[in-house]
Write an enzyme that holds these catalytic residues in place. Structure first.
Site, PDB file in Angstrom:
ATOM      1  N   LYS A 115       0.840  -1.214   0.000  1.00 48.82           N
ATOM      2  CA  LYS A 115       0.000   0.000   0.000  1.00 48.82           C
ATOM      3  C   LYS A 115       0.868   1.254   0.000  1.00 48.82           C
ATOM      4  O   LYS A 115       0.508   2.256  -0.624  1.00 48.82           O
ATOM      5  CB  LYS A 115      -0.922   0.030   1.219  1.00 48.82           C
ATOM      6  CG  LYS A 115      -1.802  -1.201   1.401  1.00 48.82           C
ATOM      7  CD  LYS A 115      -2.593  -1.587   0.186  1.00 48.82           C
ATOM      8  CE  LYS A 115      -2.492  -3.057  -0.073  1.00 48.82           C
ATOM      9  NZ  LYS A 115      -2.832  -3.496  -1.406  1.00 48.82           N
ATOM     10  N   GLU A 199      -4.135   6.926   8.316  1.00 44.16           N
ATOM     11  CA  GLU A 199      -4.995   7.715   7.442  1.00 44.16           C
ATOM     12  C   GLU A 199      -6.158   8.265   8.247  1.00 44.16           C
ATOM     13  O   GLU A 199      -6.579   7.674   9.232  1.00 44.16           O
ATOM     14  CB  GLU A 199      -5.600   6.827   6.329  1.00 44.16           C
ATOM     15  CG  GLU A 199      -4.711   6.608   5.154  1.00 44.16           C
ATOM     16  CD  GLU A 199      -5.359   5.711   4.093  1.00 44.16           C
ATOM     17  OE1 GLU A 199      -6.517   5.281   4.291  1.00 44.16           O
ATOM     18  OE2 GLU A 199      -4.705   5.472   3.076  1.00 44.16           O
ATOM     19  N   HIS A 234     -15.341  -7.379   5.031  1.00 45.42           N
ATOM     20  CA  HIS A 234     -14.444  -7.200   3.885  1.00 45.42           C
ATOM     21  C   HIS A 234     -14.579  -8.271   2.825  1.00 45.42           C
ATOM     22  O   HIS A 234     -13.738  -8.416   1.955  1.00 45.42           O
ATOM     23  CB  HIS A 234     -12.982  -7.055   4.338  1.00 45.42           C
ATOM     24  CG  HIS A 234     -12.820  -5.959   5.338  1.00 45.42           C
ATOM     25  ND1 HIS A 234     -13.089  -4.647   5.036  1.00 45.42           N
ATOM     26  CD2 HIS A 234     -12.468  -5.975   6.644  1.00 45.42           C
ATOM     27  CE1 HIS A 234     -12.902  -3.909   6.113  1.00 45.42           C
ATOM     28  NE2 HIS A 234     -12.533  -4.687   7.102  1.00 45.42           N
ATOM     29  N   ARG A 291      -5.573  -8.070 -10.851  1.00 43.29           N
ATOM     30  CA  ARG A 291      -6.101  -9.342 -11.360  1.00 43.29           C
ATOM     31  C   ARG A 291      -7.468  -9.103 -11.985  1.00 43.29           C
ATOM     32  O   ARG A 291      -8.033  -8.016 -11.871  1.00 43.29           O
ATOM     33  CB  ARG A 291      -6.269 -10.316 -10.192  1.00 43.29           C
ATOM     34  CG  ARG A 291      -7.204  -9.743  -9.137  1.00 43.29           C
ATOM     35  CD  ARG A 291      -7.652 -10.725  -8.096  1.00 43.29           C
ATOM     36  NE  ARG A 291      -8.698 -10.151  -7.262  1.00 43.29           N
ATOM     37  CZ  ARG A 291      -8.496  -9.407  -6.188  1.00 43.29           C
ATOM     38  NH1 ARG A 291      -7.271  -9.115  -5.788  1.00 43.29           N
ATOM     39  NH2 ARG A 291      -9.520  -8.923  -5.500  1.00 43.29           N
TER      40      ARG A 291
HETATM   41  C1  MV4 Z   1     -10.729   2.893   4.711  1.00 39.56           C
HETATM   42  C2  MV4 Z   1     -11.972   3.152   5.294  1.00 39.56           C
HETATM   43  C3  MV4 Z   1     -12.177   4.379   5.855  1.00 39.56           C
HETATM   44  N1  MV4 Z   1     -11.201   5.302   5.850  1.00 39.56           N
HETATM   45  N2  MV4 Z   1      -9.780   3.851   4.731  1.00 39.56           N
HETATM   46  C4  MV4 Z   1     -11.441  -1.710   3.770  1.00 39.56           C
HETATM   47  C5  MV4 Z   1     -10.843  -2.550   2.705  1.00 39.56           C
HETATM   48  C6  MV4 Z   1      -9.619  -1.852   2.266  1.00 39.56           C
HETATM   49  N3  MV4 Z   1      -9.514  -1.925   0.845  1.00 39.56           N
HETATM   50  C7  MV4 Z   1      -9.769  -0.460   2.761  1.00 39.56           C
HETATM   51  N4  MV4 Z   1     -10.942  -0.417   3.574  1.00 39.56           N
HETATM   52  C8  MV4 Z   1     -11.358   0.739   4.143  1.00 39.56           C
HETATM   53  N5  MV4 Z   1     -10.438   1.734   4.145  1.00 39.56           N
HETATM   54  C9  MV4 Z   1     -10.026   5.015   5.297  1.00 39.56           C
HETATM   55  N6  MV4 Z   1      -9.062   5.936   5.322  1.00 39.56           N
HETATM   56  C10 MV4 Z   1     -12.942   2.153   5.274  1.00 39.56           C
HETATM   57  C11 MV4 Z   1     -12.632   0.929   4.716  1.00 39.56           C
HETATM   58  C12 MV4 Z   1     -13.693  -0.032   4.809  1.00 39.56           C
HETATM   59  C13 MV4 Z   1     -14.311  -0.563   3.695  1.00 39.56           C
HETATM   60  C14 MV4 Z   1     -13.912  -0.227   2.419  1.00 39.56           C
HETATM   61  C15 MV4 Z   1     -14.540  -0.745   1.328  1.00 39.56           C
HETATM   62  C16 MV4 Z   1     -15.597  -1.629   1.509  1.00 39.56           C
HETATM   63  C17 MV4 Z   1     -15.993  -1.996   2.758  1.00 39.56           C
HETATM   64  C18 MV4 Z   1     -15.363  -1.475   3.860  1.00 39.56           C
HETATM   65  C19 MV4 Z   1     -15.805  -1.853   5.111  1.00 39.56           C
HETATM   66  C20 MV4 Z   1     -15.185  -1.338   6.193  1.00 39.56           C
HETATM   67  C21 MV4 Z   1     -14.130  -0.439   6.038  1.00 39.56           C
END
Ligand code: MV4
Length: 479
Positions: A115, A199, A234, A291
């Protein structure tokens, strides 16, 4: 390209082989001992056993797979999703052995697998990132300063994580130190890399991802967005395209940002750029998946392109056969992942024997399937059995077709996420399009499905009673 070895199993292996066949390319299936009678094995022109049931001995056995590709003279390997698909060393190994890896170069996989490296790569491209830091942090004092400057709540993320693994929300300053120590030690043991970063926590975002495709001639296209906010822990359960929240202007902006992300890592082939969209319609780059994704069919249905065909053509060195302006969204598509999991029991895997397994079919219905009636679902792999995908001229029609298709599915022997899907598609928040990533924890309880089932059963009973009385009345007609 005469022959492709598909280094995967289940629905995606079959999905890939279908397109290869259509293009006149021979296919090789690989399988573990427990999969010897699996549909993907029967579907292929040739099939070869690569080891015992546990993935580590079979579908993750890179050397064995390469050896088989060479023995059977396959000139390319398609990794599907999961397993070796985002393994940079495997992509490199293919290159070393003169086998085409149908996917990006190992360098792009490596960058996007970290990341922090991803943030670094996109930093020169004017891509919006969530406020935070773009370097690994170990000093808790420095972390506190940063957290205070961006404001609580903050999120600690593991650089080697992704897909939500290794994330921690910190609400207050006095929790930061303890949470950071835990996050670092967890990242160490889970990924062998203790790098974490901070973040701003975006509290109720939507998860929007953009499908991109890059050829080896400098052309990169985006194929619009997929809405993936309906997830549990997730794991995506429902996806759709297009998203009901984007307008053409925002869609264009996000598409262009996604293309720049692909450009930043010299991308090749199919990829997905994930964004968070906050309640003010600000979007932020999260990560890139290097992918073909599980949910790619919804994009295929609204754009009319075969994404696997494009992957293969690009791997053969061809140019993308269309320009951005040739691409349009037509209609609406939904996908429900049908997992052998029990929604009434915390979605625990419900693997076992597929006593009855009948799939729906009809206009607007596509099922990408990897199983057959009478088979056992192995405990060794992901419990997804199939994907139910529906298409309609608009969202309402796609939803109605979905609800009808769910009721036509016949599965006995294992519990599945079909009823859970029905619950979501009939929910007012889903129907109205007003939902975010908190949908499942906010609205779903096992009782909600049970209530649903009860209502359905009562309705069925009423219908039967009505018919019965009508029949009685007919019988009582004057003789
Ligand atoms: C976040 C977020 C809120 N703020 N980053 C979850 C999966 C990963 N790809 C990143 N994710 C998140 N990052 C910040 N700065 C909330 C999530 C997140 C989320 C993102 C996409 C789909 C579902 C989720 C469920 C919980 C948290």
């Amino acid at each position: 390209m005469n022959k492709i070895l598909v280094a995967n199993r289940g629905e995606i292996a079959i999905r890939i082989m279908r397109t290869a066949q259509k293009m006149g390319i021979k296919t090789v299936a690989v399988y573990s001992t427990i999969d010897r009678n699996a549909p993907h094995v029967k579907f292929a022109d040739e099939a070869v056993c690569i080891g015992e049931a546990p993935s580590i001995s079979s579908y993750l056995n890179a050397n064995r797979i390469i050896e088989m590709a060479k023995t059977l003279q396959a000139d390319a390997i398609h990794p599907g999703y999961g397993f070796l698909s985002e393994n940079a060393a495997f992509a490199e190994l293919c290159e070393t052995h003169g086998i085409t890896f149908i996917g990006p170069k190992s360098k792009a996989i490596k960058i996007m697998g970290s990341k922090l490296a991803a943030k670094e790569a996109v930093s020169q491209y004017n891509i919006p990132l969530v406020p935070g830091i773009d370097e690994a942090i170990t000093d808790t004092k420095k972390a506190k300063e940063i957290a205070k400057s961006i404001g609580f709540p903050v999120l600690i993320k593991a650089s080697a994580g992704g897909g939500g693994k290794g994330m921690r929300i910190v609400e207050k300053e006095n929790e930061l130190e303890a949470q950071m120590k835990r996050a670092i030690s967890e990242a160490h043991s889970a990924f062998g890399d203790g790098s974490v970063f901070i973040e701003k926590y975006v509290s109720s975002p939507r998860h929007i991802e953009i499908q991109i495709m890059a050829d080896g001639h400098g052309n990169i296209l985006h194929f619009f967005e997929r809405e993936c906010s309906i997830q549990r822990r997730h794991q995506k359960v429902i996806e759709e395209a297009p998203s009901s929240i984007l307008n053409p202007e925002l869609r264009k902006k996000m598409g262009e940002a996604a293309v720049k992300v692909a450009r930043s890592c010299d991308y090749l082939g199919a990829g997905t750029v994930e964004f968070l969209l906050d309640s003010h319609h600000n979007f932020y780059f999260l990560e890139m998946n290097t992918r073909l994704q599980v949910e790619h069919p919804v994009t295929e249905l609204i754009t009319g392109v075969d994404l696997v065909e494009l992957q293969i053509r690009i791997a053969r060195g061809e140019k993308l056969p269309m320009a951005q302006d040739d691409l349009n969204i037509s209609g609406h598509a939904l996908e429900l992942r049908v997992y052998a999991e029990d929604p009434l029991n915390d979605f625990l895997p419900s693997v076992g024997h597929l006593k009855t397994y009948k799939l729906p079919s009809g206009p607007g219905i596509r099922v990408d399937n990897g199983f057959e009636q009478g088979m056992d679902i192995p405990i060794y792999y992901d419990p997804m059995i199939s994907k139910l995908i529906t298409y309609g001229k608009n969202r309402e029609e796609a939803i109605q077709t979905m609800i009808d298709a769910i009721s036509k599915y016949r599965i006995e022997g294992v519990e599945t996420t079909l009823d859970f899907g029905k619950f979501v598609f009939e929910h007012h928040a889903f129907k109205s399009g007003r939902f975010d990533t908190h949908f499942v924890p906010k609205y779903y309880t096992p009782e909600s499905i049970e209530q649903h089932k009860k209502n359905d059963a009562e309705m069925a009973a009423l219908i039967v009673a009505k018919h019965y009385m009508e029949a009685q009345n007919k019988l009582r007609l004057p003789r």
